[in-house]
Design a protein around this motif. Structure first.
Motif, PDB file in Angstrom:
ATOM      1  N   ARG A   1      43.190  23.924  -0.092  1.00 34.07           N
ATOM      2  CA  ARG A   1      42.412  22.936   0.662  1.00 34.07           C
ATOM      3  C   ARG A   1      41.665  23.609   1.815  1.00 34.07           C
ATOM      4  NH1 ARG A   1      45.268  19.304   3.386  1.00 34.07           N
ATOM      5  NH2 ARG A   1      47.215  20.507   3.321  1.00 34.07           N
ATOM      6  N   GLN A   2      40.348  23.665   1.696  1.00 34.76           N
ATOM      7  CA  GLN A   2      39.527  24.289   2.727  1.00 34.76           C
ATOM      8  C   GLN A   2      39.692  23.590   4.069  1.00 34.76           C
ATOM      9  OE1 GLN A   2      37.315  27.149   2.205  1.00 34.76           O
ATOM     10  NE2 GLN A   2      37.642  27.098   4.414  1.00 34.76           N
ATOM     11  N   SER A   3      39.806  22.261   4.049  1.00 34.35           N
ATOM     12  CA  SER A   3      39.911  21.511   5.296  1.00 34.35           C
ATOM     13  C   SER A   3      41.165  21.893   6.075  1.00 34.35           C
ATOM     14  CB  SER A   3      39.917  20.006   5.013  1.00 34.35           C
ATOM     15  OG  SER A   3      41.004  19.653   4.161  1.00 34.35           O
ATOM     16  N   ALA A   4      42.274  22.090   5.385  1.00 39.64           N
ATOM     17  CA  ALA A   4      43.505  22.481   6.063  1.00 39.64           C
ATOM     18  C   ALA A   4      43.393  23.886   6.643  1.00 39.64           C
ATOM     19  CB  ALA A   4      44.676  22.410   5.080  1.00 39.64           C
ATOM     20  N   LEU A   5      42.777  24.791   5.900  1.00 43.57           N
ATOM     21  CA  LEU A   5      42.575  26.152   6.397  1.00 43.57           C
ATOM     22  C   LEU A   5      41.664  26.149   7.620  1.00 43.57           C
ATOM     23  CD1 LEU A   5      42.035  28.017   2.999  1.00 43.57           C
ATOM     24  CD2 LEU A   5      44.153  27.832   4.309  1.00 43.57           C
ATOM     25  N   ASP A   6      40.601  25.356   7.566  1.00 42.27           N
ATOM     26  CA  ASP A   6      39.661  25.281   8.686  1.00 42.27           C
ATOM     27  C   ASP A   6      40.354  24.789   9.949  1.00 42.27           C
ATOM     28  OD1 ASP A   6      37.609  26.153   7.056  1.00 42.27           O
ATOM     29  OD2 ASP A   6      36.768  24.157   6.716  1.00 42.27           O
ATOM     30  N   GLU A   7      41.277  23.862   9.792  1.00 42.33           N
ATOM     31  CA  GLU A   7      41.999  23.329  10.947  1.00 42.33           C
ATOM     32  C   GLU A   7      42.837  24.408  11.622  1.00 42.33           C
ATOM     33  OE1 GLU A   7      45.604  20.163  11.726  1.00 42.33           O
ATOM     34  OE2 GLU A   7      44.076  19.640  10.221  1.00 42.33           O
ATOM     35  N   VAL A   8      43.491  25.235  10.818  1.00 40.89           N
ATOM     36  CA  VAL A   8      44.314  26.316  11.360  1.00 40.89           C
ATOM     37  C   VAL A   8      43.443  27.348  12.073  1.00 40.89           C
ATOM     38  CG1 VAL A   8      45.952  28.152  10.822  1.00 40.89           C
ATOM     39  CG2 VAL A   8      46.061  25.991   9.570  1.00 40.89           C
ATOM     40  N   VAL A   9      42.337  27.716  11.447  1.00 39.64           N
ATOM     41  CA  VAL A   9      41.438  28.710  12.028  1.00 39.64           C
ATOM     42  C   VAL A   9      40.844  28.207  13.342  1.00 39.64           C
ATOM     43  CG1 VAL A   9      39.260  29.937  11.689  1.00 39.64           C
ATOM     44  CG2 VAL A   9      40.917  29.799   9.816  1.00 39.64           C
ATOM     45  N   ALA A  10      40.472  26.924  13.383  1.00 41.95           N
ATOM     46  CA  ALA A  10      39.898  26.362  14.611  1.00 41.95           C
ATOM     47  C   ALA A  10      40.900  26.380  15.757  1.00 41.95           C
ATOM     48  CB  ALA A  10      39.419  24.934  14.340  1.00 41.95           C
ATOM     49  N   ALA A  11      42.165  26.171  15.438  1.00 47.28           N
ATOM     50  CA  ALA A  11      43.192  26.146  16.473  1.00 47.28           C
ATOM     51  C   ALA A  11      43.689  27.539  16.846  1.00 47.28           C
ATOM     52  CB  ALA A  11      44.375  25.294  16.001  1.00 47.28           C
ATOM     53  N   ASN A  12      43.367  28.528  16.009  1.00 49.61           N
ATOM     54  CA  ASN A  12      43.865  29.891  16.228  1.00 49.61           C
ATOM     55  C   ASN A  12      42.751  30.902  15.970  1.00 49.61           C
ATOM     56  OD1 ASN A  12      47.072  29.426  16.311  1.00 49.61           O
ATOM     57  ND2 ASN A  12      46.218  28.155  14.673  1.00 49.61           N
ATOM     58  N   PRO A  13      41.802  31.045  16.885  1.00 53.89           N
ATOM     59  CA  PRO A  13      40.691  31.981  16.679  1.00 53.89           C
ATOM     60  C   PRO A  13      41.194  33.389  16.362  1.00 53.89           C
ATOM     61  CG  PRO A  13      40.289  30.605  18.601  1.00 53.89           C
ATOM     62  CD  PRO A  13      41.700  30.334  18.176  1.00 53.89           C
ATOM     63  N   GLY A  14      40.630  33.960  15.306  1.00 53.38           N
ATOM     64  CA  GLY A  14      41.035  35.291  14.876  1.00 53.38           C
ATOM     65  C   GLY A  14      41.760  35.285  13.545  1.00 53.38           C
ATOM     66  N   ILE A  15      42.369  34.143  13.207  1.00 52.57           N
ATOM     67  CA  ILE A  15      42.974  34.030  11.881  1.00 52.57           C
ATOM     68  C   ILE A  15      41.854  33.897  10.850  1.00 52.57           C
ATOM     69  CG2 ILE A  15      44.293  32.492  10.351  1.00 52.57           C
ATOM     70  CD1 ILE A  15      46.237  31.979  12.550  1.00 52.57           C
ATOM     71  N   ALA A  16      41.985  34.613   9.753  1.00 54.90           N
ATOM     72  CA  ALA A  16      41.006  34.537   8.663  1.00 54.90           C
ATOM     73  C   ALA A  16      41.582  33.686   7.536  1.00 54.90           C
ATOM     74  CB  ALA A  16      40.674  35.929   8.147  1.00 54.90           C
ATOM     75  N   ALA A  17      40.710  33.114   6.717  1.00 54.31           N
ATOM     76  CA  ALA A  17      41.184  32.214   5.667  1.00 54.31           C
ATOM     77  C   ALA A  17      40.370  32.373   4.389  1.00 54.31           C
ATOM     78  CB  ALA A  17      41.113  30.767   6.150  1.00 54.31           C
ATOM     79  N   PHE A  18      41.061  32.248   3.258  1.00 57.81           N
ATOM     80  CA  PHE A  18      40.441  32.283   1.942  1.00 57.81           C
ATOM     81  C   PHE A  18      41.055  31.172   1.090  1.00 57.81           C
ATOM     82  CE2 PHE A  18      40.305  36.627   3.486  1.00 57.81           C
ATOM     83  CZ  PHE A  18      39.036  37.083   3.110  1.00 57.81           C
ATOM     84  N   THR A  19      40.253  30.587   0.231  1.00 57.20           N
ATOM     85  CA  THR A  19      40.795  29.627  -0.724  1.00 57.20           C
ATOM     86  C   THR A  19      41.203  30.366  -2.000  1.00 57.20           C
ATOM     87  OG1 THR A  19      38.573  29.143  -1.586  1.00 57.20           O
ATOM     88  CG2 THR A  19      39.445  27.686   0.136  1.00 57.20           C
ATOM     89  N   VAL A  20      42.289  29.882  -2.588  1.00 58.42           N
ATOM     90  CA  VAL A  20      42.770  30.446  -3.854  1.00 58.42           C
ATOM     91  C   VAL A  20      43.634  29.401  -4.536  1.00 58.42           C
ATOM     92  CG1 VAL A  20      44.822  31.486  -2.791  1.00 58.42           C
ATOM     93  CG2 VAL A  20      43.946  32.405  -4.946  1.00 58.42           C
ATOM     94  N   ASP A  21      43.593  29.374  -5.843  1.00 57.25           N
ATOM     95  CA  ASP A  21      44.447  28.495  -6.628  1.00 57.25           C
ATOM     96  C   ASP A  21      45.607  29.330  -7.153  1.00 57.25           C
ATOM     97  OD1 ASP A  21      45.708  26.786  -8.352  1.00 57.25           O
ATOM     98  OD2 ASP A  21      43.922  26.279  -9.522  1.00 57.25           O
ATOM     99  N   MET A  22      46.784  29.142  -6.588  1.00 61.93           N
ATOM    100  CA  MET A  22      47.921  29.975  -6.958  1.00 61.93           C
ATOM    101  C   MET A  22      48.488  29.642  -8.339  1.00 61.93           C
ATOM    102  SD  MET A  22      48.339  32.303  -4.722  1.00 61.93           S
ATOM    103  CE  MET A  22      49.969  32.910  -5.175  1.00 61.93           C
ATOM    104  N   ALA A  23      47.917  28.649  -8.996  1.00 62.76           N
ATOM    105  CA  ALA A  23      48.324  28.344 -10.370  1.00 62.76           C
ATOM    106  C   ALA A  23      47.379  28.951 -11.397  1.00 62.76           C
ATOM    107  CB  ALA A  23      48.398  26.826 -10.574  1.00 62.76           C
ATOM    108  N   ASP A  24      46.356  29.654 -10.914  1.00 64.95           N
ATOM    109  CA  ASP A  24      45.317  30.176 -11.798  1.00 64.95           C
ATOM    110  C   ASP A  24      45.281  31.699 -11.741  1.00 64.95           C
ATOM    111  OD1 ASP A  24      42.211  31.063 -12.027  1.00 64.95           O
ATOM    112  OD2 ASP A  24      42.624  29.372 -13.355  1.00 64.95           O
ATOM    113  N   ALA A  25      45.521  32.337 -12.867  1.00 67.48           N
ATOM    114  CA  ALA A  25      45.610  33.798 -12.911  1.00 67.48           C
ATOM    115  C   ALA A  25      44.309  34.471 -12.492  1.00 67.48           C
ATOM    116  CB  ALA A  25      46.012  34.257 -14.318  1.00 67.48           C
TER     117      ALA A  25
END
Length: 249
Positions: A38-62
């Protein structure tokens, strides 16, 4: 493991234990990378913690995992630690019969996901002077909750996989650590879990876990005091009692 000076990837870092660990490692000066669906959840973490990087990935997909592994190592060549935290937990009604798709999704995410990501990252981690692979299992790996049979099975498998991985990597610079949480106040099974007074407060869990990680976890397992009853139920002869507590008649 060392808890400072790392470049550390945390899967499932958009919420719950993953986010808690990400923010704790970030506060200690580590370069933290989080991933999730979920990009929205990652964006929330990054906004609250400048410097954290984020990537989307589906951990069920090889294929998604393979591409992600390449992307994150190219973007962060100093990557030296990964916490395989992403997971799902869903009730399964085996009597009703409509549960197979849940079981398959759970296995793909909770078991194949960490194995695939470890495979994708291991050549890079082996090239580092010192590296750590951390897996997140559960107290339910040792005494299951019967309403989520595949979840418990995947966590028991992660425990076994971690032991074998640790043995095979024993002569390398890659340390292997297992984190086995108890029942914690997160939204893993919905908002009610985050408010459940029977669950361990998330902040308390993260604080105790970070303290244990900074030391030398016995047998490579990070076990907060609250999970000991499950982890050692069989050794202490209390398995039936603990199983009955988790699964009341």
């Amino acid at each position: 493991m060392q808890t400072t000076g790392n470049t550390i990837l945390i899967t499932g870092g958009g919420s719950g234990i993953g986010r808690g660990l990400a923010e704790a490692f970030h506060a200690q000066g580590n370069q933290v990378i989080i991933s999730g669906r979920r990009q929205s959840a990652l964006d929330e973490v990054v906004a609250a913690n400048p410097g954290i990087a984020a990537f989307t990935v589906d951990m069920a997909d090889a294929e998604s995992i393979a591409a992600f592994g390449k992307q994150v190592t190219e973007s962060f060549p100093a990557l030296n630690a990964v916490i395989n935290n992403a997971g799902i937990m869903v009730d399964e009604d085996v009597v009703g019969g409509d549960y197979l798709s849940i079981a398959e999704d759970t296995i793909a995410t909770n078991l194949l996901g960490p194995i695939r990501l470890t495979s994708a990252l291991l050549p890079h981690l082996l090239a580092q002077p010192k590296a750590t692979i951390l897996t997140v299992s559960s107290g339910l790996a040792f005494v299951p909750r019967a309403s989520t049979p595949t979840y418990g099975a995947t966590k028991a498998a992660i425990h076994s996989y971690t032991q074998s991985l640790r043995y095979q990597l024993r002569k390398t610079a890659v340390e292997v650590v297992e984190i086995a949480p108890p029942y914690v106040q997160t939204t893993l099974m919905g908002e009610q879990q985050a408010r459940d007074p029977n669950a361990m407060p998330l902040a308390d869990y993260i604080a105790e876990t970070m303290t244990l990680l900074a030391g030398s976890p016995e047998n490579g397992e990070v076990l907060v005091q609250r999970v000991h009853r499950q982890r050692f139920a069989e050794q202490t002869g209390n398995y039936a009692t603990v199983f009955g507590f988790i699964n009341p008649a």
